[in-house]
Scaffold this active site. Structure first.
Site, PDB file in Angstrom:
ATOM      1  CG  HIS A  80     -18.553 -22.441   7.476  1.00 52.03           C
ATOM      2  ND1 HIS A  80     -17.757 -22.883   6.455  1.00 52.03           N
ATOM      3  CD2 HIS A  80     -19.637 -23.251   7.485  1.00 52.03           C
ATOM      4  CE1 HIS A  80     -18.338 -23.910   5.856  1.00 52.03           C
ATOM      5  NE2 HIS A  80     -19.484 -24.147   6.478  1.00 52.03           N
ATOM      6  CG  ASP A 140     -21.262 -26.855   7.683  1.00 51.93           C
ATOM      7  OD1 ASP A 140     -21.467 -26.768   6.455  1.00 51.93           O
ATOM      8  OD2 ASP A 140     -20.124 -26.891   8.181  1.00 51.93           O
ATOM      9  CG  MET A 190     -22.993 -40.529  23.380  1.00 47.21           C
ATOM     10  SD  MET A 190     -22.844 -40.627  25.188  1.00 47.21           S
ATOM     11  CE  MET A 190     -22.629 -38.943  25.666  1.00 47.21           C
ATOM     12  CE1 TYR A 194     -19.790 -38.190  27.344  1.00 47.55           C
ATOM     13  CE2 TYR A 194     -18.182 -39.863  27.926  1.00 47.55           C
ATOM     14  CZ  TYR A 194     -19.455 -39.363  28.011  1.00 47.55           C
ATOM     15  OH  TYR A 194     -20.396 -40.012  28.753  1.00 47.55           O
TER      16      TYR A 194
END
Length: 131
Positions: free
Chosen positions: A24, A46, A56, A97
């Site tokens: 999780h 989730d 992004m 990133y």
């Protein structure tokens, strides 16, 4: 190639193993809409985070050019079909990133769409969904 009933052929044994080992809150980076659709048949997202799916954000020069990201619409549609009510979140390039470096697994797909990378956060299955 996976030859099991109910398991999409796009999901390799290595990827199934990674999905099974994720806990999780672990994240996984990927691209390509078909793989996303296949993974969401098995991977619970989730529900305790603002958005379990992050792309992004466009850099300022691409925003100024009016660059379009049609793959995001595909992702959002696939997420909604899988029962995810959250909108796709956007994360600043270098922050993305850094998050990708921390991902439990990264899937190299050959996705060529600009800004096609995606980070998913694994959730848990409700007890009634286990049986």
């Amino acid at each position: 190639m996976v030859v099991l009933k109910g398991v999409p052929a796009l999901l390799s044994p290595e990827l199934l193993y990674a999905l099974a080992r994720m806990g999780h809150g672990d994240t996984i980076g990927l691209g390509i809409p078909q793989l996303l659709e296949a993974m969401l048949k098995l991977l619970p997202l989730d529900t305790y985070v603002e958005s379990p799916a992050v792309v992004m954000e466009l850099v300022s020069s691409d925003k100024e050019k009016g660059l379009q990201t049609p793959v995001w619409r595909s992702y959002q549609s696939i997420l909604w079909e899988a029962g995810c009510s959250s909108c796709l979140a956007k994360m600043e390039r270098f922050e993305f990133y850094e998050e990708a470096k921390k991902a439990f697994a990264v899937i190299a797909t050959g996705e060529t769409a600009l800004y096609g990378n995606l980070i998913l956060t694994k959730g848990v299955l409700a007890p009634e969904a286990l049986f």
